[in-house]
Design a protein around this motif. Sequence first.
Motif, PDB file in Angstrom:
ATOM      1  N   VAL A  82     -14.413  17.508  32.650  1.00  0.00           N
ATOM      2  CA  VAL A  82     -13.366  17.306  31.651  1.00  0.00           C
ATOM      3  C   VAL A  82     -13.086  18.675  31.050  1.00  0.00           C
ATOM      4  O   VAL A  82     -14.003  19.374  30.611  1.00  0.00           O
ATOM      5  CB  VAL A  82     -13.803  16.310  30.554  1.00  0.00           C
ATOM      6  CG1 VAL A  82     -12.687  16.132  29.533  1.00  0.00           C
ATOM      7  CG2 VAL A  82     -14.166  14.960  31.172  1.00  0.00           C
ATOM      8  N   LYS A 139      -9.815  16.856  20.237  1.00  0.00           N
ATOM      9  CA  LYS A 139     -10.262  17.131  21.605  1.00  0.00           C
ATOM     10  C   LYS A 139     -11.759  17.463  21.672  1.00  0.00           C
ATOM     11  O   LYS A 139     -12.483  16.933  22.503  1.00  0.00           O
ATOM     12  CB  LYS A 139      -9.440  18.295  22.199  1.00  0.00           C
ATOM     13  CG  LYS A 139      -7.941  18.078  22.165  1.00  0.00           C
ATOM     14  CD  LYS A 139      -7.170  19.269  22.699  1.00  0.00           C
ATOM     15  CE  LYS A 139      -7.338  20.549  21.908  1.00  0.00           C
ATOM     16  NZ  LYS A 139      -6.851  20.474  20.503  1.00  0.00           N
ATOM     17  N   LEU A 181      -5.084  13.805  29.800  1.00  0.00           N
ATOM     18  CA  LEU A 181      -5.099  12.960  28.607  1.00  0.00           C
ATOM     19  C   LEU A 181      -4.562  13.812  27.460  1.00  0.00           C
ATOM     20  O   LEU A 181      -5.091  14.892  27.185  1.00  0.00           O
ATOM     21  CB  LEU A 181      -6.545  12.534  28.326  1.00  0.00           C
ATOM     22  CG  LEU A 181      -6.859  11.767  27.050  1.00  0.00           C
ATOM     23  CD1 LEU A 181      -6.160  10.422  27.030  1.00  0.00           C
ATOM     24  CD2 LEU A 181      -8.372  11.567  26.930  1.00  0.00           C
ATOM     25  N   TRP A 182      -3.515  13.337  26.831  1.00  0.00           N
ATOM     26  CA  TRP A 182      -2.900  14.056  25.701  1.00  0.00           C
ATOM     27  C   TRP A 182      -3.288  13.314  24.433  1.00  0.00           C
ATOM     28  O   TRP A 182      -2.975  12.141  24.264  1.00  0.00           O
ATOM     29  CB  TRP A 182      -1.394  14.096  25.902  1.00  0.00           C
ATOM     30  CG  TRP A 182      -0.581  14.662  24.783  1.00  0.00           C
ATOM     31  CD1 TRP A 182      -1.015  15.253  23.632  1.00  0.00           C
ATOM     32  CD2 TRP A 182       0.850  14.678  24.706  1.00  0.00           C
ATOM     33  NE1 TRP A 182       0.038  15.648  22.856  1.00  0.00           N
ATOM     34  CE2 TRP A 182       1.201  15.298  23.490  1.00  0.00           C
ATOM     35  CE3 TRP A 182       1.864  14.234  25.561  1.00  0.00           C
ATOM     36  CZ2 TRP A 182       2.521  15.477  23.099  1.00  0.00           C
ATOM     37  CZ3 TRP A 182       3.180  14.412  25.170  1.00  0.00           C
ATOM     38  CH2 TRP A 182       3.503  15.042  23.953  1.00  0.00           C
ATOM     39  N   VAL A 198     -10.945  20.862  28.384  1.00  0.00           N
ATOM     40  CA  VAL A 198     -10.078  20.969  27.205  1.00  0.00           C
ATOM     41  C   VAL A 198      -9.476  22.368  27.187  1.00  0.00           C
ATOM     42  O   VAL A 198     -10.194  23.359  27.307  1.00  0.00           O
ATOM     43  CB  VAL A 198     -10.875  20.726  25.905  1.00  0.00           C
ATOM     44  CG1 VAL A 198     -10.094  21.200  24.689  1.00  0.00           C
ATOM     45  CG2 VAL A 198     -11.215  19.253  25.748  1.00  0.00           C
ATOM     46  N   VAL A 253      -7.677  17.674  29.087  1.00  0.00           N
ATOM     47  CA  VAL A 253      -7.399  17.121  27.754  1.00  0.00           C
ATOM     48  C   VAL A 253      -6.617  18.169  26.985  1.00  0.00           C
ATOM     49  O   VAL A 253      -7.036  19.331  26.880  1.00  0.00           O
ATOM     50  CB  VAL A 253      -8.696  16.767  26.994  1.00  0.00           C
ATOM     51  CG1 VAL A 253      -8.366  16.207  25.609  1.00  0.00           C
ATOM     52  CG2 VAL A 253      -9.527  15.750  27.770  1.00  0.00           C
ATOM     53  N   LEU A 259      -1.465   9.449  29.063  1.00  0.00           N
ATOM     54  CA  LEU A 259      -2.526   9.619  30.059  1.00  0.00           C
ATOM     55  C   LEU A 259      -1.893   9.366  31.413  1.00  0.00           C
ATOM     56  O   LEU A 259      -1.330   8.290  31.637  1.00  0.00           O
ATOM     57  CB  LEU A 259      -3.651   8.604  29.798  1.00  0.00           C
ATOM     58  CG  LEU A 259      -4.764   8.507  30.828  1.00  0.00           C
ATOM     59  CD1 LEU A 259      -5.525   9.814  30.946  1.00  0.00           C
ATOM     60  CD2 LEU A 259      -5.736   7.395  30.444  1.00  0.00           C
TER      61      LEU A 259
END
Length: 245
Positions: free
Chosen positions: A188, A52, A205-206, A190, A44, A215
Amino acid sequence: MNREIMTFDNVGLAYRRSLNPFSEKNWVLKDISFQLYRGEVLGVIGRNGAGKSTLLRLLAGIIAPNQGSISKERGIRSQLLTLNLGFIHKLSGFDNAIMSLVTQGKTIKEAHELVAGVIDFSGIGHLMDHSVSTYSAGERARLGFAIAMQATPDILLLDEMLGVGDKEFKVKSGKALKERVQSDQTAVLVSHSPTTIRKFCERVLWIEEGAVKALGPADTVLDEYEETAPTRGNSPSKTTTATAA
Ligand SMILES: Nc1ncnc2c1ncn2[C@@H]1O[C@H](COP(=O)(O)OP(=O)(O)OP(=O)(O)O)[C@@H](O)[C@H]1O
C-alpha cells in the motif's frame, strides 16, 4: 484478481481531542470499506490531513479501529515504512536494523546475515554504528527503505517513502520497489504524487476528509483527483462522482 489478504469493513477511527479520556472524540476515518488483494499495489491519495497515515497505521495493526472491523489472512506480517516512525532514535542504525528484522520474524542469526544487504543498499555503512538520532531525514529514509527491502513482509506499507533522499537514492529505491512489485509483493503506497502512484499502482483509494471518495482503477481515480485538486493542498472545487469498486 487474487484473493483478499485484508478487508476493512465500515472502519472508523477517532482520536480524543485531549489526553482527558472524557474529551470529545474526533473521527478522522469514517465508514472505510475496501479489500486489499494479494499481490496488488494499492495507491492511497488525498489532501493533507485526509487520514492516509492513520489508515496505514490501521493496516499495520499499530492502532485498532473504534468502529467496524479489519480482517486479515492468518499469520500475515506487515511492515510500515515512514519517515517518522519505527526507529529507536538513541540506538545505532545497526541495532535498529537487527531489531526491525527480528520484529519481522527473522531469527537473530538471519538478521545479522541480512544486515550486510541493508548496509549495501542504504549506502550509509559508515553511519551504522552511530545513533539514529544523528541521522539526516534522507539517511533515515535510506536505512528504513534498506531494511524493508531485506525484511520481506507480506504487506509493505509505504508512507511517502518514494521520492525521499537524493536523486541517486530515488532512482535506486524506485527500481527496488518496482522489482518487488513485479515479484508479487502486496503493498500500500501513500503519496501526494499522482505520477508516483500511476507508476506503481493499478488501483487507487482516494480519501477525502476521512471517508472514501473513490476507489477504482488508478487512471480513473487519479484523473478525477487531479481535476478536482490540481495543486497540492487545495480544496477540490467540485463534488466528484468517481465510482467506488
Ligand atoms: N495521534 C493523533 N491524535 C490526534 N489527532 C491525530 C493524531 N494523528 C493524526 N491525527 C489527526 O488525524 C487527521 C488525519 O491525520 P493523518 O496523519 O492520517 O493525515 P494524512 O492524510 O496522512 O495527512 P498528510 O498528507 O498531511 O500527511 C489529522 O487531522 C490529524 O491532525
